[in-house]
Design an enzyme around this catalytic site. Structure first.
Site, short mmCIF file in Angstrom:
data_model
loop_
_atom_site.label_atom_id
_atom_site.label_comp_id
_atom_site.label_asym_id
_atom_site.label_seq_id
_atom_site.Cartn_x
_atom_site.Cartn_y
_atom_site.Cartn_z
CG ASN A 199 -1.76 1.23 1.37
OD1 ASN A 199 -1.77 2.07 0.48
ND2 ASN A 199 -2.47 1.35 2.48
CE LYS B 8 -0.29 3.10 4.84
NZ LYS B 8 -0.22 3.17 6.28
CG HIS C 287 -5.94 1.92 5.16
ND1 HIS C 287 -5.49 2.82 6.11
CD2 HIS C 287 -4.94 1.03 4.98
CE1 HIS C 287 -4.26 2.48 6.47
NE2 HIS C 287 -3.90 1.39 5.80
CD GLU D 8 -3.01 5.40 6.79
OE1 GLU D 8 -2.98 5.46 5.55
OE2 GLU D 8 -2.11 4.86 7.46
CD GLU E 283 -3.69 -2.44 7.19
OE1 GLU E 283 -2.59 -2.69 6.70
OE2 GLU E 283 -4.26 -1.35 6.99
N GLY F 262 2.41 2.19 10.75
CA GLY F 262 3.37 3.28 10.62
C GLY F 262 4.10 3.62 11.91
CB SER G 3 5.06 -2.05 11.82
OG SER G 3 4.70 -0.70 12.09
N GLY H 205 4.92 1.20 4.66
CA GLY H 205 6.29 1.73 4.55
C GLY H 205 7.27 0.82 3.82
P1 13P Z 1 2.88 0.27 7.63
O1 13P Z 1 3.36 -1.03 7.03
O2 13P Z 1 3.63 1.46 7.16
O3 13P Z 1 2.76 0.17 9.12
O4 13P Z 1 1.39 0.47 7.08
C1 13P Z 1 0.49 -0.55 7.18
C2 13P Z 1 -0.71 -0.20 6.41
O5 13P Z 1 -1.45 0.69 6.79
C3 13P Z 1 -0.96 -0.92 5.16
O6 13P Z 1 -2.22 -0.64 4.67
#
Ligand code: 13P
Length: 258
Positions: free
Chosen positions: A13, A15, A100, A102, A173, A179, A219, A241
């Protein structure tokens, strides 16, 4: 993972990162690092809308699929700024992330909008990666299982238990792990993924639940992927990430294709 029963899926992802001009270089760096694509494992990169045409073109014929990070719950019409499921499939998008954390946190998405978007996606060939997960406060309150159960049940309201289910993937998640560098332990992640599978079994049947892929996200990286993927109910990862770094992403993809 249980390769005999269901697909393993490694989904990056991105983002709101990367530029169209960087997509080909990313692909050129990633592809030689991936040692093998097994039939039971899908690899996907989910990019911002504007990068989708570039990504579909760059990854054509490589074995890596392309996904979006959101879609409209509406089919078409006066919805300024939105993108429909048909528009995504029309340009070669195969997957879509829905709900998601976010989007829930910053854009007011709810279990009900997640359900509407899932139903919209299911009218097309798109594979939906439906996200669920608890915040730190909810975990500390001890309501993780209850919350995730509700999120899955509402997200899948009116989703029939027939072939439509082949296009549904759940991503667990935990919000506190996204993150932050704090990964759920493989055991904790497994426990919630098992709860999710039990919910799917109660909604449909055990056989259907066993066939649905459940991903872990939060993560996940080149160091911890192998242990997470070794859990029986974790069928892949949704990776933020670490998916931006081709070398780290390739390690995860290779771990899944062992
Ligand atoms: P990270 O791997 O950066 O923690 O993000 C996870 C995520 O939100 C994937 O959709």
């Amino acid at each position: 993972m249980n390769r005999d029963l269901r697909k393993t899926i490694i989904a990056g992802n991105w983002k709101m990162n990367m530029l169209a001009s960087e997509v080909k270089a990313y692909k050129d760096e990633l592809m030689p690092l991936i040692t093998e694509f097994k039939a039971w494992c899908d690899t996907v990169v989910c990019t911002p809308f504007v990068l989708l045409p570039e990504a579909v073109c760059a990854f054509k014929g490589t074995g890596v699929g392309v996904g979006a990070q959101n879609l409209s719950q509406f089919e078409s019409g006066a919805y300024t700024g939105e993108v429909s499921a048909a528009q995504l499939t029309d340009i070669g998008t195969q997957y879509v992330i829905i709900g998601h954390s976010e989007r829930r946190q910053y854009y007011g998405e709810t279990d009900e909008t997640v359900n509407a978007k899932t139903l919209a996606a299911l009218k097309t060939p798109l594979i939906s990666i439906v996200c669920v997960g608890e915040t730190l406060e909810q975990r500390e309150e001890g309501i993780t299982n209850e919350l995730v159960t509700k999120q899955v049940k509402v997200a899948l309201s009116n989703v029939p238990g027939d072939r439509e289910l082949d296009k549904v993937v759940i991503a667990y998640e935990p919000v506190w792990a996204i993150g932050t560098g704090k990964t759920a332990t493989p055991e904790d992640a497994q426990e919630v993924c098992k709860v999710i599978r039990n919910v799917l079994s109660s909604l449909y049947c055990e056989k259907a639940a066993e066939a649905i892929s459940i991903l872990y996200g939060g993560s996940m990286n080149d160091k911890n992927a192998k242990d997470l993927l070794a859990q029986p109910d974790i069928d892949g990862g949704l990776i933020g990430g670490a998916s931006l770094k081709p070398d780290a992403f390739a390690v995860i993809v290779n771990a899944a294709n062992q």
